[in-house]
Design an enzyme around this catalytic site. Structure first.
Site, short mmCIF file in Angstrom:
data_model
loop_
_atom_site.label_atom_id
_atom_site.label_comp_id
_atom_site.label_asym_id
_atom_site.label_seq_id
_atom_site.Cartn_x
_atom_site.Cartn_y
_atom_site.Cartn_z
N LYS A 101 0.79 -1.24 0.00
CA LYS A 101 0.00 0.00 0.00
C LYS A 101 0.83 1.29 0.00
O LYS A 101 0.28 2.38 -0.20
CB LYS A 101 -0.94 0.03 1.23
CG LYS A 101 -2.08 -0.95 1.15
CD LYS A 101 -3.16 -0.47 0.19
CE LYS A 101 -4.00 -1.56 -0.39
NZ LYS A 101 -3.61 -2.01 -1.73
N TYR A 104 -7.05 -4.93 -1.11
CA TYR A 104 -5.80 -5.18 -1.84
C TYR A 104 -5.78 -4.44 -3.18
O TYR A 104 -4.77 -3.85 -3.55
CB TYR A 104 -5.57 -6.68 -2.03
CG TYR A 104 -4.14 -7.00 -2.42
CD1 TYR A 104 -3.19 -7.29 -1.45
CD2 TYR A 104 -3.73 -6.97 -3.75
CE1 TYR A 104 -1.86 -7.55 -1.79
CE2 TYR A 104 -2.41 -7.23 -4.11
CZ TYR A 104 -1.49 -7.52 -3.12
OH TYR A 104 -0.17 -7.77 -3.47
P1 RFL Z 1 10.27 8.32 -1.37
O1 RFL Z 1 10.24 7.26 -2.42
O2 RFL Z 1 10.96 8.07 -0.12
O3 RFL Z 1 10.89 9.59 -2.08
C1 RFL Z 1 11.25 10.75 -1.37
C2 RFL Z 1 12.32 11.46 -2.12
O4 RFL Z 1 12.68 12.64 -1.42
C3 RFL Z 1 14.09 12.76 -1.38
N1 RFL Z 1 14.44 13.57 -0.19
C4 RFL Z 1 14.75 14.87 -0.26
N2 RFL Z 1 14.87 15.72 -1.28
C5 RFL Z 1 15.21 17.00 -1.01
N3 RFL Z 1 15.45 17.46 0.26
C6 RFL Z 1 15.35 16.63 1.31
N4 RFL Z 1 15.60 17.08 2.56
C7 RFL Z 1 14.99 15.28 1.09
N5 RFL Z 1 14.80 14.21 1.89
C8 RFL Z 1 14.46 13.18 1.10
C9 RFL Z 1 14.60 11.34 -1.33
O5 RFL Z 1 15.93 11.23 -1.82
C10 RFL Z 1 13.60 10.63 -2.24
O6 RFL Z 1 14.03 10.60 -3.59
O7 RFL Z 1 8.79 8.79 -1.00
P2 RFL Z 1 7.46 8.91 -1.91
O8 RFL Z 1 7.78 9.62 -3.21
O9 RFL Z 1 6.40 9.42 -1.03
O10 RFL Z 1 7.12 7.42 -2.36
C11 RFL Z 1 6.68 6.50 -1.42
C12 RFL Z 1 7.18 5.11 -1.78
O11 RFL Z 1 8.55 5.16 -2.14
C13 RFL Z 1 7.00 4.15 -0.60
O12 RFL Z 1 5.72 4.29 -0.02
C14 RFL Z 1 7.17 2.71 -0.96
O13 RFL Z 1 8.33 2.43 -1.68
C15 RFL Z 1 7.19 1.93 0.36
N6 RFL Z 1 7.83 0.67 0.21
C16 RFL Z 1 7.11 -0.30 -0.36
N7 RFL Z 1 5.81 -0.07 -0.68
C17 RFL Z 1 5.09 -1.02 -1.27
O14 RFL Z 1 3.92 -0.78 -1.59
N8 RFL Z 1 5.67 -2.27 -1.50
C18 RFL Z 1 6.99 -2.53 -1.20
O15 RFL Z 1 7.49 -3.60 -1.45
C19 RFL Z 1 7.76 -1.55 -0.60
N9 RFL Z 1 9.06 -1.77 -0.27
C20 RFL Z 1 9.17 0.48 0.59
C21 RFL Z 1 9.79 -0.76 0.32
C22 RFL Z 1 9.91 1.50 1.23
C23 RFL Z 1 11.22 1.32 1.62
N10 RFL Z 1 11.89 2.40 2.33
C24 RFL Z 1 11.27 3.70 2.45
C25 RFL Z 1 13.02 2.29 3.10
C26 RFL Z 1 11.11 -0.95 0.66
C27 RFL Z 1 11.84 0.08 1.29
C28 RFL Z 1 13.29 -0.21 1.60
C1 PHB Z 2 7.28 -6.45 -4.28
O1 PHB Z 2 8.31 -5.82 -4.00
O2 PHB Z 2 7.16 -7.05 -5.35
C2 PHB Z 2 6.18 -6.49 -3.31
C3 PHB Z 2 6.37 -6.00 -2.01
C4 PHB Z 2 5.34 -6.05 -1.11
C5 PHB Z 2 4.11 -6.60 -1.48
C6 PHB Z 2 3.94 -7.08 -2.74
C7 PHB Z 2 4.97 -7.03 -3.67
O3 PHB Z 2 3.11 -6.67 -0.57
#
Ligand code: RFL
Ligand code: PHB
Length: 389
Positions: free
Chosen positions: A296, A384
């Site tokens: 999500k 979902y």
């Molecule tokens: P992001 O992707 O963290 O992007 C934020 C951007 O801001 C920059 N930034 C700055 N820029 C200027 N000045 C500052 N002071 C700054 N501080 C930070 C950063 O470099 C970055 O480029 O947030 P955004 O755009 O809101 O997107 C959200 C998504 O990325 C996040 O919700 C998901 O990726 C969460 N997440 C996952 N979600 C899923 O639905 N499925 C997953 O499998 C999943 N795996 C993950 C994840 C998040 C992770 N994080 C945050 C550690 C795995 C990881 C490792």
């Molecule tokens: C993925 O990284 O493919 C991913 C992560 C979390 C989920 C589903 C898919 O719940």
């Protein structure tokens, strides 16, 4: 420099907002702390709701997503050697799309660059000033040189560790948090996925997830200790552990190979309220975090962008503040439901260090209920594939 909307953060939230604003002729500047290569090197989410797919279409950036994304009509859930399927299209009429966040980000950069959008990389020391007045401005440093942008609005899209949320005074901000006592160790490998659908596995050894990016790129996760380090896990150890957590018939089919990425993510539920302070609006991870179990995170970031984009559009095209005034309330209403679903699914699927025999029985009883009850499956499927915006 002067612009209409200063966007802090060039992750998916910031880029999607910039691109949508651009389609309506609303000017923005994106300030990203890292380089483009760094942003594109992060492996994160993989499952897109229809709402995000529609926003990518609206942004004119969905061609590759339609060509390469894989529609999934359901998902598999296992516990021990038992496995069942929740059918999304039967219950909701909608599939989800499997397409990596990295690719979403790449496509958005492509769209923005084609129409010469302003993206500043390596923007350090970003500070948001006077956000509670009609004339905010943002200062930052690039290559040691100070810069200033005068703007009308600031979108805080800078993720959990950004500066935007911290700009809202502590007396105004209310934060809600739950930290889970485990993390996810994830690997990416150039091997065919074990199944054509995702498998969410509850096992006595801990949670596992079999996911994918395409027919020759698999993404697998196993629940791990918060003290674990990726370098302490050899590829062999990872594959061995994964096989022990998924049903035997799946483990027997699993094709293993060298990992091309390996990382650990902690699991957290977090919400900050309100998501607006004056002319500063928080979007995505800057305002809220979910454990990845429900897929999500990225999708909730997208619904925030939808509400903010429509609010800003209403402001610039119809001189109405109605949309931006309602932004925080509307975004949070959907965020809390995604938080609930992610928390519920995480609680159902993971092993907890302090779990009693009774708690284990409750997990199995709930999985068996989900397996056999249409209404429970429908509720899971609706959440979902994504609740309506
Ligand atoms: P992001 O992707 O963290 O992007 C934020 C951007 O801001 C920059 N930034 C700055 N820029 C200027 N000045 C500052 N002071 C700054 N501080 C930070 C950063 O470099 C970055 O480029 O947030 P955004 O755009 O809101 O997107 C959200 C998504 O990325 C996040 O919700 C998901 O990726 C969460 N997440 C996952 N979600 C899923 O639905 N499925 C997953 O499998 C999943 N795996 C993950 C994840 C998040 C992770 N994080 C945050 C550690 C795995 C990881 C490792
Ligand atoms: C993925 O990284 O493919 C991913 C992560 C979390 C989920 C589903 C898919 O719940």
């Amino acid at each position: 420099m002067k612009t209409q909307v200063a966007i802090i953060g060039g992750g998916p939230s910031g880029l999607l907002l910039a691109r949508l604003l651009q389609t309506r002729g609303i000017e923005s500047v994106v300030l990203e702390r890292k380089t483009k290569a760094y942003v594109l090197g992060r492996i994160r989410a993989g499952v897109l709701e229809q709402g995000l797919v529609s926003l990518m279409e609206q942004a004119g950036c969905a061609d590759r997503l339609h060509a390469e994304g894989i529609a999934h009509d359901g998902t598999l859930i296992s516990y021990g050697d038992e496995m069942f399927r929740v059918n999304f299209t039967e219950h909701t009429g909608k599939p989800v799309m499997v397409y990596g966040q990295t690719e979403v980000t790449r496509d958005l950069y492509g769209g923005l660059e084609q129409s010469s959008a302003q993206i500043v990389f390596n923007a350090e020391d970003v500070v948001i000033h006077n956000a509670h007045t009609d004339k905010p401005h943002v200062t930052y440093v690039v290559d040691g040189k100070p810069n200033r942008i005068n703007c009308e609005f600031v979108a805080g899209c800078d993720g959990f560790h950004g500066v935007s949320r911290q700009t809202i005074p502590i007396e105004v901000r209310r934060e809600y948090e739950k930290v889970y006592p485990f993390g996810w160790l994830g690997i990416l490998s150039e091997t065919p996925p074990v199944n054509h659908e995702l498998i969410y596995a509850n096992s006595p050894r801990g949670f596992a997830l079999c996911s994918m990016r395409n027919e020759n790129l698999s993404r697998y996760y196993i629940q791990c200790s918060l003290n674990d380090k990726p370098e302490n896990w050899s590829d062999d150890a990872f594959w061995h552990e994964l096989k022990r957590r998924i049903p035997t018939d799946q483990a027997d089919k699993l094709v293993t190979g060298p990992s091309i990425e390996k990382s650990i993510a902690p699991l957290r539920s977090f919400v900050t309220e309100p998501m607006r302070w004056g002319r500063l609006f928080l979007c995505g991870d800057a305002a809220h975090i979910v454990p990845p179990t429900g897929a999500k995170g990225l999708n909730t970031a997208a619904s925030d962008v939808h509400y903010l984009f429509n609010g800003l559009r209403d402001y610039y095209e119809n001189q109405s503040t109605n949309g931006i005034d309602k932004y925080s309330e509307k975004a949070l209403a959907r965020v809390w439901k995604a938080e609930r679903f992610s928390w519920w699914f995480s609680s159902l699927m993971h092993s907890y260090p302090d779990q009693s025999e009774f708690d284990l029985k409750m997990q199995i009883a709930e999985l068996e209920f989900l397996r056999s009850n249409r209404a429970a499956q429908q509720a899971m499927a609706e959440n979902y594939v994504g609740l309506p915006y």
